[in-house]
Design a protein around this motif. Structure first.
Motif, PDB file in Angstrom:
ATOM      1  N   GLN A  42      89.503  18.435  89.043  1.00 57.86           N
ATOM      2  CA  GLN A  42      90.843  18.035  88.899  1.00 57.86           C
ATOM      3  C   GLN A  42      90.968  17.935  90.941  1.00 57.86           C
ATOM      4  N   LEU A  43      91.934  16.275  91.259  1.00 52.16           N
ATOM      5  CA  LEU A  43      91.739  16.815  93.089  1.00 52.16           C
ATOM      6  C   LEU A  43      93.991  15.700  92.507  1.00 52.16           C
ATOM      7  N   GLU A  44      94.396  16.993  94.012  1.00 52.71           N
ATOM      8  CA  GLU A  44      95.546  16.595  93.795  1.00 52.71           C
ATOM      9  C   GLU A  44      96.149  16.210  92.845  1.00 52.71           C
ATOM     10  N   GLY A  45      95.814  16.909  91.777  1.00 51.81           N
ATOM     11  CA  GLY A  45      96.925  16.193  90.361  1.00 51.81           C
ATOM     12  C   GLY A  45      96.025  15.165  89.250  1.00 51.81           C
ATOM     13  N   ASN A  46      95.018  14.476  89.869  1.00 49.92           N
ATOM     14  CA  ASN A  46      94.572  13.593  88.941  1.00 49.92           C
ATOM     15  C   ASN A  46      93.264  14.060  88.624  1.00 49.92           C
TER      16      ASN A  46
END
Length: 377
Positions: free
Chosen positions: A291-295
């Motif tokens: 996950q990266l910043e919620g994505n």
């Protein structure tokens, strides 16, 4: 007129306490209270997330546990000095400081402290704002401005320099024609050619670093990209004892990316690992969903069994022109970071499970909505 019903006095405090609790629990900023001895009395959920600790791990402990050195050791002395003299350095003023995450990671914060005098003593309330994203945005803006200036200068420099280097090469070739059989002259001409080639390579790397990045994204397999990069460094591992391992699932590691640019990144990581390690060399590439910043994102770690990195190397590895190699421009990792960040991702140094260094890449699976990827592979 009938008298209004009186609200019991006990209801008001309960409502006030509930309201205060709701405010603290929903606040975006971290809020921490400490007593005169520097012990934490309360910490709200935002501060728990920010520092990585749960409330029961912090409450009752000295708040210096949330500070790196030398601030941690200095905290109690500052607090005692303020209580004795009333001289303020931060209380009622606010300033930038450094926080210490449970993982050991340090991060920039804006800290504002207020004081409340109660019958039982003084209470200090700190409001903490994580500046990590702001500082990163500032860094990228400064870098972008510097690159624009460097790019303009490089255009002029490359034109003039290449003309001069071409004249040197022509002069070397003419000298070879007139100096056949002269071994000492041939040796010197070989040295001139090597220097000429090195300057050409430096100009090309400077151009790559300063030039704007225009990504051509399409759905690609990161496994395929790093395997192609591994093949491209075959000359560096010929006649060496090298073990290359993968831990991944190809189907889980696909994202919209510029295949050529990410190939540059992986080649650089492999070249650095091979240069750093003595035989027998072990290099392992691991890939996982992330996950990266919620994505939705993918995480790739390239690890080796080399000597690892000291504190200075870890802090400076992505600086332009910083290198620990006898040869090299020191632009490889700076270019790698530019490429990864242009994809909306991150790149960082980790401790290798193999005992050396590890570079972690986290890349979003989908590009920003403003971008339109071209067709898939």
């Amino acid at each position: 007129m009938a008298d209004r019903p009186q609200t019991p006095h006990s209801v008001v405090p309960r409502e006030g306490e509930a309201r205060l609790k709701a405010i603290l629990e929903t606040a975006v900023e971290g809020i921490i209270t400490i007593d005169e001895r520097g012990r934490c009395e309360s910490i709200n959920p935002a501060a728990e997330r920010m520092f990585g600790y749960s409330a029961h791990e912090v409450v009752g402990q000295n708040i210096s546990m949330l500070m790196p050195e030398p601030y941690s050791s200095e905290h109690d002395g500052y607090l005692n000095s303020y209580l004795a003299t009333g001289h303020r350095k931060i209380i009622g003023i606010g300033r930038e400081a450094v926080g210490l995450h449970k993982s050991g990671r340090q991060f920039p914060i804006q800290l504002s402290v207020s004081e409340i005098k109660l019958e039982r003593g003084r209470l200090f309330t700190g409001i903490v704002h994580d500046l990590t994203e702001q500082k990163e945005a500032e860094r990228r803006l400064v870098q972008s401005e510097r690159l624009a200036v460097l790019g303009e200068a490089m255009t002029r420099l490359a034109h003039e320099s290449r003309n001069a280097l071409q004249r040197i090469q022509i002069a070397v070739e003419v000298a070879r024609l007139h100096g056949e059989g002269n071994d000492p002259l041939a040796t010197q001409l070989d040295a001139i050619e090597r220097a000429n080639d090195a300057l050409n390579a430096l100009l090309e790397e400077l151009r790559n670093y300063a030039a704007p990045l225009h990504l051509e994204r399409k759905r690609s397999s990161l496994v395929t990209i790093w395997r192609e990069a591994w093949s491209a460094v075959g000359f560096q591992r010929s006649d060496r004892d090298v073990e290359f391992a993968e831990e991944t699932d190809d189907e889980l590691l696909k994202c919209h990316a510029d295949r050529f640019r990410l190939g540059q990144v992986f080649r650089n990581l492999f070249e650095n690992a091979l240069a750093a390690c003595d035989d027998p060399v072990k290099i392992r590439v691991s890939g996982y969903p992330a996950q990266l910043e919620g994505n939705t994102a993918v995480r790739v770690v390239v690890a080796d069994n080399g000597p690892g990195m000291d504190v200075e190397q870890r802090e400076r590895i992505f600086e332009p022109f910083y290198t620990t190699k006898a040869k090299g421009t020191g632009l490889g990792m700076a270019i790698a970071r530019r490429i990864v960040e242009a994809h909306g991702g991150t790149i960082a140094v980790e401790v290798s499970p193999l005992g050396g260094a590890a570079l972690e890449l986290v890349l979003p699976v989908e590009p920003p909505r403003a971008e339109k990827p071209v067709q898939s592979d």
